[in-house]
Design a protein around this motif. Structure first.
Motif, mmCIF file in Angstrom:
data_model
loop_
_atom_site.group_PDB
_atom_site.id
_atom_site.type_symbol
_atom_site.label_atom_id
_atom_site.label_comp_id
_atom_site.label_asym_id
_atom_site.label_seq_id
_atom_site.Cartn_x
_atom_site.Cartn_y
_atom_site.Cartn_z
ATOM 1 N N THR A 360 60.747 32.269 24.216
ATOM 2 C CA THR A 360 59.905 32.334 25.411
ATOM 3 C C THR A 360 59.095 33.629 25.439
ATOM 4 N N THR A 361 59.706 34.727 25.001
ATOM 5 C CA THR A 361 58.978 36.001 24.972
ATOM 6 C C THR A 361 57.816 35.937 23.992
ATOM 7 N N ASP A 370 47.767 37.618 25.698
ATOM 8 C CA ASP A 370 46.774 37.892 24.646
ATOM 9 C C ASP A 370 47.298 38.877 23.608
ATOM 10 N N GLY A 371 48.580 38.794 23.300
ATOM 11 C CA GLY A 371 49.170 39.645 22.280
ATOM 12 C C GLY A 371 49.491 41.053 22.730
ATOM 13 N N SER A 372 49.281 41.374 23.999
ATOM 14 C CA SER A 372 49.516 42.745 24.488
ATOM 15 C C SER A 372 50.964 42.913 24.937
ATOM 16 N N ASP A 373 51.526 44.080 24.642
ATOM 17 C CA ASP A 373 52.893 44.376 25.069
ATOM 18 C C ASP A 373 52.953 44.999 26.456
ATOM 19 N N VAL A 374 51.809 45.381 27.019
ATOM 20 C CA VAL A 374 51.813 46.025 28.342
ATOM 21 C C VAL A 374 52.297 45.064 29.426
ATOM 22 N N PRO A 375 51.735 43.848 29.536
ATOM 23 C CA PRO A 375 52.304 42.918 30.535
ATOM 24 C C PRO A 375 53.742 42.534 30.223
#
Length: 789
Positions: A360-361, A370-375
């Protein structure tokens, strides 16, 4: 838990009328297995690993006001700091057993080593969070070896990730995406096999203990001896006994050990009087990352698996989408559908029965983020771990101080929350003033529920901003503070008086006086003021007096804002200021570089304090002291002389021509370069706009810097870089541009005509055009016509 250990033979979980249900603490799969096993076995009494003192409060688990996560809190009566927690989530097997028993009127007993012993036996190095970490205790032959049973079993099954193996073997077992919501994820076969599955767990733990030994934790042998004795006691009056404990203990509890041997292990243990109650807990503190030894990596995810009636992956994706939308991120229904499909595809490719947290992650990161780790960090913090805060009934035992605190929280509508929030207070409002009093009093008691923060709404003294976050450990702080009084007000007063008497420095007492005024503790002020007057009369160190004055003056100021009589504080503050005026010049003479830097901070603090006191006579005397510092050229550090000159200039007590004269003397050829650089640092530390607007000062600095000998330049450069590095980027750029234009741009003649980039005189028509906007910003009145831009 069928399929947990397919390579090991099944054992029997029931022996001589005792069903040993070995569980993973806070494992939802274990919780479902315990519920099915209890339904199947129907015990007459349920025994749970935990302190026996909790037998008196276990009935509260059935009260309507009880909402997990919660924890049992036990503490030594005479030493509240010696405390232990036993946390439970709604997906904890022990909690499921408690709720099953209380709903059916079946007796529940806790059988672990009493807290009266364990709290005294615990080493100071332990984390103090209750039940021993069964998931990480073991002993190897010859030396003590820490193992993780979960990791060992996962490795034996051919998996390199223990959490992933646990999900596949237990959490996702027979949990299909299209399960019937009515059966809560369980089938008839699950119930029939429940007891046999716990037998498989017992076989696995027995094999591990044969391999690694029995003494994983120093207290294990003693704890297990006590549990065996309590099980024997329960068997005397009940034919069917169910025991819910950490899986690691099952082989030891099933062993045939003599009563005499067990009692011998318990003989001579230290003992203390303890009290126990229920307190709210949080998912964050259930997390292993929070320091809890028996914690789990993803309590929010496990709770979701335990409570989702069907389609757990689709429901999880919906939660994530809702969170991201709250943060104004563009997530649509199509994102949710695609994320579910991708997670299912990844699970199939990886040979998993159901998409787990890893799948799920990965799907969320690819589709929604969109491939970002911030969210993803936000999702992990809010959902995977979570900030759920439990609740306990009002009837739960508590120290009087805790009850008074709860009453104050209800009266002021200030509910404890696990999620950090910012609270803006307007002290002119009665409710906000009461909230401020409560938070300041709790800080005096060492209960850090709230921390002051810089206000974004304004800088008025009637505003306060707090960051609030309730942590479970604060329950221990409340119990500790109970020795000072039965109410928040009386306890804070007693604590303040004690701190005043024990204070060793004058600044400590002045700071305490400020805190007493902020907390509105008038009964503590007489003691604090008496100690303050005594300390101030005996302390002759000007540095100590200067360090103490700002807090004292703030106390006078806040006293006026809050309507508190601060006349006595003002008298002491004015006396300290007078003594500083007398003693500062000789105290500054002969200081080294480090001492001068420290004294400069004191001088700035005294300047601010004198301005706040608003006594013109005192301001004039202080200005005289600064003039004497600025004018001295022998024995006075250049840093302090430059600082004094700048403060006088900013206060309008020094003309521009006099400033230029002092700078010329300080930067003359006869002054050592390092001393001149120190003067420049002290003078320009308040900002570099002076050099932009006063060409004479810029020319003096430029000429001096150009004449610094090459041999001394390396010693001067660090001071200058530190000075100019504090300027705003725009100021540095403008100064550089003025210097680039050459000496003519900074000459006295050019200064007479106006600085480069500025007109020689004021254009009154252009100045008048901005007045409506300025008035509007200041709130004085509204513009009468036109639109200012």
């Amino acid at each position: 838990m069928e399929g947990l250990l397919p390579r090991l033979p099944r054992g029997d979980a029931v022996t001589d009328g005792v069903a040993l249900l070995g569980v993973r603490h806070h494992g939802p799969g274990s919780a479902r297995g315990v519920r099915a096993a209890l339904d199947r076995y129907a015990p007459q009494i349920v025994l749970i690993e935990g302190p026996p003192e909790a037998d008196a409060v276990v009935g509260l688990a059935a009260e309507p006001g009880m909402r997990p996560p919660v924890a049992l809190l036990a503490h030594v009566v005479d030493e509240p700091s010696r405390a232990g927690f036993w946390p439970f989530a709604d997906f904890s097997p022990e909690w499921e057993a408690i709720r099953w028993a209380t709903a059916r009127g079946v007796p529940v007993r806790f059988i672990d080593l009493p807290a009266a012993h364990s709290l005294l036996m615990r080493d100071d190095s332990e984390d103090g969070e209750g039940a021993a970490a069964e998931d990480e205790s073991d002993d190897g032959p010859g030396e003590r070896v820490r193992i993780d049973p979960l990791a060992v079993l996962a490795e034996a099954a051919g998996h390199d990730d223990p959490e992933r193996w646990w999900e596949d073997a237990v959490e996702h077992r027979r949990r299909g995406e299209h399960a019937d919501p009515a059966d809560d994820g369980e089938t008839a076969d699950d119930t029939d096999d429940a007891l046999a599955a716990f037998g498989a767990v017992a076989e696995a733990m027995g094999a591990l203990r044969e391999e690694y030994g029995d003494g994983g934790h120093p207290q294990d042998a003693v704890r297990e001896a006590h549990m065996r004795l309590r099980i024997r006691d329960a068997r005397r009056g009940h034919e069917r006994v169910a025991v819910v404990c950490g899986a690691w203990h099952v082989p030891a509890l099933a062993a045939t050990t003599g009563v005499t041997a067990d009692r011998a292990l318990l003989k001579g243990l230290p003992k203390a009087k303890v009290e126990i109650t229920w307190v709210p807990w949080t998912h964050r503190r259930l997390s292993r990352a929070g320091g809890y030894g028996a914690g789990i990596a993803s309590p929010g995810w496990y709770r979701h698996l335990f409570t989702a009636p069907d389609r757990p992956v689709a429901r999880w994706m919906t939660k994530v989408a809702g969170l991201l939308r709250e943060e104004d991120l563009p997530v649509s229904s199509a994102h949710v559908i695609e994320a579910v499909r991708l997670a299912d595809t990844l699970a199939a490719m990886r040979g998993r029965p159901l998409a787990g947290l890893g799948e799920t992650t990965d799907a969320i990161r690819a589709v929604m983020c969109d491939g970002s780790d911030v969210p993803m960090e936000l999702i992990r913090d809010r959902l995977v771990v979570g900030d759920v805060l439990g609740e306990v009934p009002e009837g739960a035992p508590a120290v009087p101080l805790a009850r008074d605190l709860a009453r104050e929280q209800r009266r002021l509508r200030l509910k404890p929350e696990a999620l950090e929030k910012e609270l803006e207070l307007d002290l002119r409002k009665e409710t906000d003033a009461g909230r401020s009093r409560l938070l300041h009093r709790l800080r005096l008691l060492g209960i850090g529920w709230g921390e002051p923060a810089r206000s974004r709404a304004g800088t008025g003294t009637f505003r306060e901003t707090w960051r609030l976050r309730w942590e479970p450990e604060l329950a221990v702080r409340v119990a500790e503070a109970g020795v000072w009084g039965t109410t928040v007000s009386s306890a804070a007063t007693a604590r303040a008086e004690d701190e005043a008497v024990r204070a060793t420095a004058l600044a400590e007492v002045t700071g305490l006086a400020e805190r007493c005024l902020l907390a509105e503790l008038p009964d503590a002020l007489p003691t604090v003021m008496r100690v303050l007057a005594d300390r101030a009369a005996l302390d002759a160190d000007v540095g100590h007096l200067a360090q103490a004055l700002p807090a004292l003056v703030r106390s006078v100021r806040y006293g006026d804002v809050r309507g508190t009589d601060a006349a006595a504080l003002r008298e002491v503050a004015e006396g300290l200021a007078e003594r500083i005026c007398v003693g500062l010049p000789p105290a500054c003479a002969g200081l080294d570089t480090e001492g001068a830097a420290e004294m400069r901070g004191h001088v700035h603090g005294v300047q601010e304090a004198v301005v706040l006191l608003a006594d013109e006579g005192l301001r004039a005397r202080w200005a005289g002291v600064l003039r004497s510092l600025a004018a001295r050229d022998r024995g006075m550090p250049g840093l302090l002389r430059g600082t004094a000159a700048r403060l006088l200039l900013d206060d309008g007590r020094l003309e521009a021509g006099e400033v230029a004269r002092l700078m010329g003397l300080a930067l003359s050829a006869g002054t050592p370069p390092q001393e001149a650089a120190a003067w420049t640092e002290g003078f320009l530390a308040g900002g570099g706009m002076l050099l932009v607007h006063d060409a004479r000062l810029l020319a003096l600095v430029d000429d001096w810097l150009s004449a610094v000998p090459a041999a001394a330049f390396d010693d001067v450069l660090p001071l200058l870089r530190r000075t100019f590095g504090e300027f705003d980027a725009g100021v540095r750029r403008t100064v550089g541009e003025l210097v680039r234009r050459g000496p003519a741009a900074g000459s006295p003649e050019a200064a007479a005509e106006g600085a480069p980039g500025f007109a020689a005189g004021l254009d009154e028509a252009r100045a008048d055009a901005v007045l409506p906007t300025v008035r509007l910003l200041l709130g004085h009145d509204r513009p009468t016509g036109g639109t200012a831009t």
